[in-house]
Design a protein around this motif. Structure first.
Motif, mmCIF file in Angstrom:
data_model
loop_
_atom_site.group_PDB
_atom_site.id
_atom_site.type_symbol
_atom_site.label_atom_id
_atom_site.label_comp_id
_atom_site.label_asym_id
_atom_site.label_seq_id
_atom_site.Cartn_x
_atom_site.Cartn_y
_atom_site.Cartn_z
ATOM 1 N N GLU A 184 -30.754 -22.586 15.778
ATOM 2 C CA GLU A 184 -29.432 -22.006 15.570
ATOM 3 C C GLU A 184 -29.159 -21.918 14.071
ATOM 4 O OE1 GLU A 184 -24.647 -22.910 16.222
ATOM 5 O OE2 GLU A 184 -26.143 -24.197 17.201
ATOM 6 N N PRO A 185 -29.031 -20.713 13.506
ATOM 7 C CA PRO A 185 -28.754 -20.584 12.072
ATOM 8 C C PRO A 185 -27.289 -20.863 11.759
ATOM 9 C CG PRO A 185 -28.813 -18.427 13.074
ATOM 10 C CD PRO A 185 -29.158 -19.411 14.167
ATOM 11 N N ARG A 186 -26.996 -21.046 10.487
ATOM 12 C CA ARG A 186 -25.620 -21.266 10.046
ATOM 13 C C ARG A 186 -24.744 -20.069 10.432
ATOM 14 N NH1 ARG A 186 -25.014 -19.043 4.465
ATOM 15 N NH2 ARG A 186 -26.958 -17.954 3.985
ATOM 16 N N ASP A 187 -23.448 -20.328 10.573
ATOM 17 C CA ASP A 187 -22.525 -19.308 11.065
ATOM 18 C C ASP A 187 -22.533 -18.041 10.219
ATOM 19 O OD1 ASP A 187 -21.783 -21.002 13.101
ATOM 20 O OD2 ASP A 187 -19.852 -21.577 12.205
ATOM 21 N N ALA A 188 -22.696 -18.191 8.893
ATOM 22 C CA ALA A 188 -22.572 -17.048 7.986
ATOM 23 C C ALA A 188 -23.669 -16.009 8.161
ATOM 24 C CB ALA A 188 -22.552 -17.529 6.535
ATOM 25 N N VAL A 189 -24.775 -16.374 8.843
ATOM 26 C CA VAL A 189 -25.863 -15.403 9.026
ATOM 27 C C VAL A 189 -26.227 -15.200 10.496
ATOM 28 C CG1 VAL A 189 -26.844 -15.747 6.726
ATOM 29 C CG2 VAL A 189 -27.658 -17.154 8.640
ATOM 30 N N LYS A 190 -25.399 -15.691 11.394
ATOM 31 C CA LYS A 190 -25.702 -15.494 12.817
ATOM 32 C C LYS A 190 -25.777 -14.003 13.169
ATOM 33 C CE LYS A 190 -24.265 -19.675 15.299
ATOM 34 N NZ LYS A 190 -24.134 -20.713 14.282
ATOM 35 N N GLY A 191 -24.812 -13.228 12.685
ATOM 36 C CA GLY A 191 -24.840 -11.796 12.949
ATOM 37 C C GLY A 191 -26.015 -11.115 12.279
ATOM 38 N N ASP A 192 -26.350 -11.549 11.056
ATOM 39 C CA ASP A 192 -27.503 -10.991 10.341
ATOM 40 C C ASP A 192 -28.775 -11.170 11.174
ATOM 41 O OD1 ASP A 192 -25.403 -12.123 8.584
ATOM 42 O OD2 ASP A 192 -26.591 -11.344 6.925
ATOM 43 N N VAL A 193 -28.959 -12.396 11.696
ATOM 44 C CA VAL A 193 -30.139 -12.695 12.508
ATOM 45 C C VAL A 193 -30.182 -11.792 13.737
ATOM 46 C CG1 VAL A 193 -31.149 -14.447 14.030
ATOM 47 C CG2 VAL A 193 -30.464 -15.059 11.702
ATOM 48 N N ALA A 194 -29.054 -11.666 14.417
ATOM 49 C CA ALA A 194 -29.005 -10.819 15.610
ATOM 50 C C ALA A 194 -29.396 -9.385 15.283
ATOM 51 C CB ALA A 194 -27.605 -10.865 16.214
ATOM 52 N N ARG A 195 -28.827 -8.842 14.228
ATOM 53 C CA ARG A 195 -29.081 -7.433 13.895
ATOM 54 C C ARG A 195 -30.515 -7.197 13.418
ATOM 55 N NH1 ARG A 195 -23.570 -8.219 12.971
ATOM 56 N NH2 ARG A 195 -23.870 -9.148 10.908
ATOM 57 N N MET A 196 -31.128 -8.197 12.775
ATOM 58 C CA MET A 196 -32.530 -8.066 12.380
ATOM 59 C C MET A 196 -33.437 -8.015 13.607
ATOM 60 S SD MET A 196 -32.988 -10.364 8.914
ATOM 61 C CE MET A 196 -31.884 -11.720 9.306
ATOM 62 N N LEU A 197 -33.185 -8.890 14.569
ATOM 63 C CA LEU A 197 -34.000 -8.904 15.782
ATOM 64 C C LEU A 197 -33.839 -7.612 16.576
ATOM 65 C CD1 LEU A 197 -33.296 -12.558 16.961
ATOM 66 C CD2 LEU A 197 -35.411 -11.712 15.932
ATOM 67 N N LEU A 198 -32.611 -7.129 16.680
ATOM 68 C CA LEU A 198 -32.360 -5.922 17.460
ATOM 69 C C LEU A 198 -32.965 -4.694 16.783
ATOM 70 C CD1 LEU A 198 -28.714 -6.790 18.519
ATOM 71 C CD2 LEU A 198 -30.794 -7.000 19.887
ATOM 72 N N TYR A 199 -32.961 -4.681 15.459
ATOM 73 C CA TYR A 199 -33.677 -3.627 14.728
ATOM 74 C C TYR A 199 -35.149 -3.606 15.147
ATOM 75 C CZ TYR A 199 -36.591 -1.739 10.973
ATOM 76 O OH TYR A 199 -37.563 -1.061 10.280
ATOM 77 N N MET A 200 -35.784 -4.785 15.174
ATOM 78 C CA MET A 200 -37.206 -4.850 15.507
ATOM 79 C C MET A 200 -37.474 -4.338 16.920
ATOM 80 S SD MET A 200 -38.936 -5.986 12.869
ATOM 81 C CE MET A 200 -40.440 -6.802 13.435
ATOM 82 N N ALA A 201 -36.558 -4.637 17.847
ATOM 83 C CA ALA A 201 -36.735 -4.208 19.236
ATOM 84 C C ALA A 201 -36.595 -2.701 19.397
ATOM 85 C CB ALA A 201 -35.729 -4.924 20.133
ATOM 86 N N VAL A 202 -35.925 -2.051 18.455
ATOM 87 C CA VAL A 202 -35.812 -0.589 18.479
ATOM 88 C C VAL A 202 -36.934 0.057 17.670
ATOM 89 C CG1 VAL A 202 -34.382 1.366 17.755
ATOM 90 C CG2 VAL A 202 -33.332 -0.589 18.898
ATOM 91 N N ARG A 203 -37.239 -0.518 16.522
ATOM 92 C CA ARG A 203 -38.244 0.090 15.636
ATOM 93 C C ARG A 203 -39.643 0.073 16.250
ATOM 94 N NH1 ARG A 203 -41.948 1.905 14.029
ATOM 95 N NH2 ARG A 203 -42.781 2.175 11.911
ATOM 96 N N TYR A 204 -40.031 -1.021 16.908
ATOM 97 C CA TYR A 204 -41.410 -1.172 17.382
ATOM 98 C C TYR A 204 -41.452 -1.071 18.904
ATOM 99 C CZ TYR A 204 -42.105 -2.289 12.562
ATOM 100 O OH TYR A 204 -42.115 -2.196 11.187
ATOM 101 N N GLU A 205 -41.843 0.115 19.360
ATOM 102 C CA GLU A 205 -41.840 0.434 20.788
ATOM 103 C C GLU A 205 -43.253 0.600 21.343
ATOM 104 O OE1 GLU A 205 -39.310 0.241 22.617
ATOM 105 O OE2 GLU A 205 -37.531 1.276 21.874
ATOM 106 N N GLY A 206 -44.246 0.091 20.616
ATOM 107 C CA GLY A 206 -45.611 0.147 21.118
ATOM 108 C C GLY A 206 -46.395 1.360 20.664
ATOM 109 N N GLY A 207 -45.797 2.195 19.811
ATOM 110 C CA GLY A 207 -46.469 3.420 19.398
ATOM 111 C C GLY A 207 -47.162 3.344 18.054
ATOM 112 N N ASP A 208 -47.173 2.183 17.407
ATOM 113 C CA ASP A 208 -47.775 2.044 16.079
ATOM 114 C C ASP A 208 -49.079 1.254 16.123
ATOM 115 O OD1 ASP A 208 -45.428 2.812 13.953
ATOM 116 O OD2 ASP A 208 -44.590 1.926 15.753
ATOM 117 N N GLY A 209 -49.616 1.058 17.311
ATOM 118 C CA GLY A 209 -50.785 0.198 17.433
ATOM 119 C C GLY A 209 -50.405 -1.264 17.550
ATOM 120 N N PHE A 210 -49.103 -1.539 17.658
ATOM 121 C CA PHE A 210 -48.603 -2.897 17.831
ATOM 122 C C PHE A 210 -47.881 -3.001 19.167
ATOM 123 C CE2 PHE A 210 -48.650 -2.113 13.217
ATOM 124 C CZ PHE A 210 -49.494 -3.140 12.813
#
Length: 275
Positions: A184-210
């Protein structure tokens, strides 16, 4: 929703030369970015941001996720060695241009103390690189939208754990907690962490060899290309909206390094539209 114009932070951010791979280039056609002696942050106007996301306007659910993927997959890529210098720019302390802010610790620390020793800072993969087994490969392993500076010891404590509430306090990271299967990260970056993870789930959809990276509502995901817990991350996105530091960081990555954006920083409401 329209995005208000951003106020640029201090100009004069020193950027060392980085190796960038354009999205349209083959592996053998790399280009080296010239050193930026005075890399100022430009202001993103409402018009320019709206134009960037024009193909996603009016969409929801899976259609929105697909449209955003098609937009943000067009990017330049930073090498893993290049990440060191990039983080010295993206995460610069606004009060001290010689320092970076460590994401979980919240500590301002000299840019020159990067490395692997005790009390050094290193490159934290917020989407742990074992979740999908992409390692430090150019692409998801070097994507600045989820790489942040962090204290070596705190980075090790976090490991590849999913995100959840609770646990014991983390030494050197005030306000952060951990147990055997979550962090659990500190409160000031909880939203930052969420948005970084959600970016990754949209950016990498299996089409880049990953692997196709996706969210779920579990912890203990191990090496599966999954991250949780989505129900809590959605709460964090609402409780901790994007602040000036996160907005500036998004703009610097767009202007100077990857030339793509994190849509959930520009449009936090899209999180609930997709998940």
């Amino acid at each position: 929703m329209r995005i208000s114009p951003r106020t640029p932070w201090a100009a004069g951010l020193a950027v060392a030369a980085l190796v960038l791979i354009p999205a349209t280039a083959s592996a053998g056609s790399q280009r080296t970015a010239a050193p930026h002696a005075d890399a100022a942050v430009t202001t993103a106007t409402a018009t320019s941001v709206d134009s960037y996301y024009a193909a996603a306007e009016g969409k929801t659910g899976a259609a929105l996720k697909t449209a955003l993927h098609d937009i943000i997959k067009n990017q330049s890529k930073v090498t893993y060695d290049g990440v060191w210098n990039a983080l010295k720019v993206t995460d610069q302390d606004p009060a001290n241009p010689n320092n970076v802010i460590l994401v979980y610790s919240g500590r301002s620390q000299s840019k020159s103390t990067n490395g692997g020793g005790v009390n050094d800072w290193n490159r934290e993969h917020v989407w742990a690189k074992s979740h999908g087994d992409f390692g430090t490969a150019t692409g998801p392993g070097t994507d600045l939208h989820h790489l942040r500076p962090e204290d070596v010891t705190v980075n090790s404590t976090r490991g590849n754990k999913d995100f959840d509430n609770g646990g014991s306090p983390v030494s050197e990271a005030p306000g952060s907690f951990t147990d055997s299967d979550s962090f659990e990260p500190r409160d000031a970056v909880k939203g930052d962490v969420a948005r970084m993870l959600l970016y990754m789930a949209v950016r990498y959809e299996g089409g880049d060899g990953f692997a196709d990276l996706e969210m779920n509502d579990k912890v203990n995901n191990g090496t599966a290309p999954l991250f949780g817990r989505i129900s809590l991350l959605k709460q964090w996105n609402q409780q901790d909206p994007p602040d000036a530091f996160e907005q500036r960081r998004n703009q610097v990555i767009f202007d100077t390094f990857q030339h793509n954006r994190n849509p959930f920083i520009d449009h936090p409401e899209w999180v609930n539209s997709i998940w």
